[in-house]
Design a protein around this motif. Structure first.
Motif, PDB file in Angstrom:
ATOM      1  N   THR A   9      37.676  50.452  37.392  1.00 33.92           N
ATOM      2  CA  THR A   9      38.230  50.780  35.570  1.00 33.92           C
ATOM      3  C   THR A   9      37.403  50.043  35.200  1.00 33.92           C
ATOM      4  OG1 THR A   9      39.901  48.834  36.390  1.00 33.92           O
ATOM      5  CG2 THR A   9      40.291  50.290  36.926  1.00 33.92           C
ATOM      6  N   ASP A  10      37.447  50.551  33.803  1.00 25.93           N
ATOM      7  CA  ASP A  10      37.054  49.243  32.527  1.00 25.93           C
ATOM      8  C   ASP A  10      38.297  48.010  32.541  1.00 25.93           C
ATOM      9  OD1 ASP A  10      34.429  50.373  33.326  1.00 25.93           O
ATOM     10  OD2 ASP A  10      34.897  51.749  32.161  1.00 25.93           O
ATOM     11  N   GLN A  11      38.819  47.485  32.562  1.00 27.34           N
ATOM     12  CA  GLN A  11      39.606  47.043  32.548  1.00 27.34           C
ATOM     13  C   GLN A  11      39.195  45.927  32.293  1.00 27.34           C
ATOM     14  OE1 GLN A  11      43.483  46.024  35.290  1.00 27.34           O
ATOM     15  NE2 GLN A  11      44.560  45.938  33.558  1.00 27.34           N
ATOM     16  N   PRO A  67      37.263  41.450  22.732  1.00 28.81           N
ATOM     17  CA  PRO A  67      35.540  41.746  22.829  1.00 28.81           C
ATOM     18  C   PRO A  67      34.861  42.037  20.917  1.00 28.81           C
ATOM     19  CG  PRO A  67      35.992  43.612  24.016  1.00 28.81           C
ATOM     20  CD  PRO A  67      37.471  42.180  23.757  1.00 28.81           C
ATOM     21  N   GLY A  68      36.136  42.857  19.941  1.00 31.10           N
ATOM     22  CA  GLY A  68      36.124  42.307  18.688  1.00 31.10           C
ATOM     23  C   GLY A  68      35.678  41.345  17.889  1.00 31.10           C
ATOM     24  N   VAL A  69      36.079  40.390  18.211  1.00 30.68           N
ATOM     25  CA  VAL A  69      36.718  39.014  17.711  1.00 30.68           C
ATOM     26  C   VAL A  69      35.154  38.800  17.490  1.00 30.68           C
ATOM     27  CG1 VAL A  69      37.276  36.858  17.524  1.00 30.68           C
ATOM     28  CG2 VAL A  69      38.969  38.896  18.193  1.00 30.68           C
ATOM     29  N   ALA A  70      34.561  38.450  16.086  1.00 31.47           N
ATOM     30  CA  ALA A  70      33.142  38.234  15.836  1.00 31.47           C
ATOM     31  C   ALA A  70      33.465  36.082  16.102  1.00 31.47           C
ATOM     32  CB  ALA A  70      32.818  38.068  14.275  1.00 31.47           C
ATOM     33  N   VAL A  79      33.032  34.755  35.491  1.00 32.86           N
ATOM     34  CA  VAL A  79      34.079  35.865  35.338  1.00 32.86           C
ATOM     35  C   VAL A  79      33.068  37.461  34.338  1.00 32.86           C
ATOM     36  CG1 VAL A  79      35.992  35.247  35.512  1.00 32.86           C
ATOM     37  CG2 VAL A  79      34.680  35.856  33.273  1.00 32.86           C
ATOM     38  N   LEU A  80      33.219  38.010  35.127  1.00 32.56           N
ATOM     39  CA  LEU A  80      32.303  39.542  34.541  1.00 32.56           C
ATOM     40  C   LEU A  80      33.210  39.883  32.628  1.00 32.56           C
ATOM     41  CD1 LEU A  80      30.954  41.724  37.214  1.00 32.56           C
ATOM     42  CD2 LEU A  80      29.821  39.885  35.792  1.00 32.56           C
TER      43      LEU A  80
END
Ligand SMILES: [Zn+2]
Ligand SMILES: [Zn+2]
Length: 118
Positions: free
Chosen positions: A2-4, A11-14, A84-85
């Motif tokens: 999964t790509d959880q 990820p979208g926050v600058a 973490v990744l």
């Protein structure tokens, strides 16, 4: 597979800016910068005099930071104290190269080595 995306990563926050939010406000300087992966807060690392990245975790509960240093993309989970990744976050990925390390170059005192932690 999964790509959880881990809890605490948006990820979208600058990023909030090119330098530590609190140091920029009070004229401070830092060694390395960390980016909160949840809200984008840029804070200074624990080697820095003021340790604002850890302070941000303690105040906000946002657990994960990513290095904001050029060439580094690792994540750290303060809550679990493990690396973490995570996915690629919204750019810019790191502070400007010409800002310097420690930085910002125009505010670092000559005796900065005596003022850092650890
Ligand atoms: Zn700071
Ligand atoms: Zn945050």
């Amino acid at each position: 597979m999964t790509d959880q995306i881990p809890v605490g990563i948006e990820p979208g926050v600058a990023p909030s800016g090119a330098g530590c939010v609190e140091c920029e406000a009070d004229g401070g300087w830092w060694v390395h910068l960390r980016r909160c992966a949840q809200c984008g807060h840029i804070g200074c690392c624990d080697t820095s005099p003021a340790q604002h990245a850890t302070a941000h975790f303690n105040e906000s509960g946002h657990p994960i930071v990513q290095s904001f240093e050029p060439g580094e993309d690792w994540f750290w989970d303060y809550a679990r104290e493990v690396g973490v990744l995570g996915p690629e976050l919204a750019g810019p990925q790191n502070h400007p190269e010409d800002q310097g390390v420690p930085g910002p170059a125009d505010r670092v005192p000559e005796d900065w080595r005596d003022r850092i932690n650890g």
